[in-house]
Enzyme design. Structure first.
Site, mmCIF file in Angstrom:
data_model
loop_
_atom_site.group_PDB
_atom_site.id
_atom_site.type_symbol
_atom_site.label_atom_id
_atom_site.label_comp_id
_atom_site.label_asym_id
_atom_site.label_seq_id
_atom_site.Cartn_x
_atom_site.Cartn_y
_atom_site.Cartn_z
ATOM 1 N N HIS A 307 -27.187 -14.793 41.183
ATOM 2 C CA HIS A 307 -26.129 -15.804 41.038
ATOM 3 C C HIS A 307 -24.834 -15.151 40.556
ATOM 4 C CE1 HIS A 307 -24.767 -19.953 39.537
ATOM 5 N NE2 HIS A 307 -23.889 -19.112 38.994
ATOM 6 N N HIS A 311 -20.752 -13.925 42.403
ATOM 7 C CA HIS A 311 -19.425 -14.372 41.977
ATOM 8 C C HIS A 311 -18.362 -13.283 42.087
ATOM 9 C CE1 HIS A 311 -20.253 -18.372 40.647
ATOM 10 N NE2 HIS A 311 -20.941 -18.058 39.568
ATOM 11 N N ASP A 320 -18.844 -22.260 41.891
ATOM 12 C CA ASP A 320 -19.896 -23.095 41.310
ATOM 13 C C ASP A 320 -19.615 -24.545 41.667
ATOM 14 O OD1 ASP A 320 -21.580 -21.197 39.949
ATOM 15 O OD2 ASP A 320 -20.012 -20.967 38.439
ATOM 16 N N TYR A 323 -24.820 -27.309 40.427
ATOM 17 C CA TYR A 323 -25.815 -26.644 39.591
ATOM 18 C C TYR A 323 -27.159 -27.345 39.731
ATOM 19 C CZ TYR A 323 -22.063 -24.232 36.982
ATOM 20 O OH TYR A 323 -20.991 -23.452 36.603
#
Length: 357
Positions: A307, A311, A320, A323
């Site tokens: 994850h 980024h 994002d 979630y």
């Protein structure tokens, strides 16, 4: 940057501002700050509930407590300005993550965008809020997940719904190459640590190895051109361009995890899993939820590393947008373009729990 940064003051106030949009009773405005702050790179963000019922807003998707992901679309001369603030992995939201806006109530906060976007060269910037009602408003998000229309409709911005601000050049604006550009070269897949006990160092090393395995499996699946339910569950209907984007992301992630020096910082004490600054590869800040996560499986240590690596701008610079597994799967159905730009979607695709073909 920490939450509740200096320069943020949330006020209950009446309506004001320049740029406004209505969403069936929810009004949001972006405006310039007071004249004395001309050239500061600041905006004022205000949201007002003009309905006769309370509205709950997801704090993370507003700047009311600070900016912890890429909430604004900032451009200069029509070109996007890079977000350089924190990108945080969190669990799915719970009651405590919402702020309630009473009927007739407004909240306002001043945001120093120069702390979060690369505005060092100064000049004129155009700013738009890059979140919709489905991202921010609880009943709209819940209704969208259930496949029905919520009481507050989407307030996606029309093209003209923005505010123009100015920022003075920073002292280092015309320095040479960005020291944090960090492309994917061949170095060594080493780990260095900040504030990590021996036990935590061992856990991190194991998690990175597992993340490399996840990335390799994902890369192989995508290189083969497989279009099974594993892909569509997390990224939506097949489209060659979107598929190519995800494949490139995992090629980059695998390359970084197997060839680049990473730094892991264990000094974070908040409730999140982890965060990174997208223009500072490959440093990952590990927070409380990371240590209680399993090494592999859903929301795992290895998945968190996938994850966060996604980024980094040099990896593809994911955002994002959603979630948690439920929200990420729903995003694949409602907005595949956002799904291929969503970090949790990449994590869950790589973890593949429960397994899909």
């Amino acid at each position: 940057m920490q939450k509740l940064c200096a320069g943020f003051a949330v006020l209950v106030l009446g309506m004001g501002g320049i740029s406004a949009a209505n969403a069936a009773g929810l009004e949001l405005r972006l405006s310039e700050p007071a004249q004395k702050d001309f050239g500061s790179g600041k905006i004022v963000y205000s949201v007002s509930n003009t309905t006769n019922a309370p509205v709950q807003l997801l704090r993370w998707q507003t700047p009311l407590d600070g900016v912890d992901n890429n909430l604004f679309a900032v451009t200069q001369n029509g070109q996007p300005v890079a977000y350089v603030g924190r990108m945080v992995k969190r669990a799915a939201p719970t009651d405590k993550d919402y702020v309630e806006l009473a009927p007739g109530q407004s909240l306002s906060v001043e945001v120093d965008l120069s702390a979060y976007y690369d505005m060092r060269k100064g000049g004129q910037f155009t700013v738009r809020y890059a979140r919709s009602a489905a991202d921010v408003v609880r009943d709209a998000a819940d209704a969208k997940r259930g496949g029905v229309q919520g009481g507050i409709v989407d307030f996606e911005r029309p093209s003209g719904d923005s505010v123009t601000i100015y920022a003075d050049p920073a002292a280092d604006a015309f320095d040479g190459q960005d020291k944090a550009s960090g492309g994917v070269g061949i170095f060594a897949a080493t780990n260095s640590y900040v504030g990590c006990s021996t036990t935590r160092q061992s856990q991190i090393a194991t998690a990175r190895n597992s993340a490399s395995t996840y990335a390799n499996n994902s890369k192989s699946y995508l290189t083969a051109g497989t279009q099974g339910s594993r892909y569509t569950w997390w990224f939506g209907t097949y489209n060659s361009s979107r598929y190519s984007t995800v494949r490139t992301h995992f090629n980059n992630i695998y390359s970084a995890l197997t060839s680049q020096p990473f730094t892991f910082d264990c000094t974070c004490t908040d409730s999140a899993y982890a965060y990174v600054y997208p223009n500072q590869p490959y440093k990952v800040y590990l927070c409380n939820a990371f240590w209680s996560a399993p090494n592999t499986g859903t929301d795992s240590k290895a998945g968190t590393i996938i994850h966060e690596t996604s980024h980094f701008t040099v990896m593809g610079g994911t955002d994002d947008w959603a979630y948690g597994q439920t929200a990420a799967h729903n995003l694949a159905g409602s907005n595949p373009s956002r799904a291929v730009d969503n970090a949790d979607s990449h994590e869950y695709f790589s973890e593949n729990t429960p397994a899909r073909n």
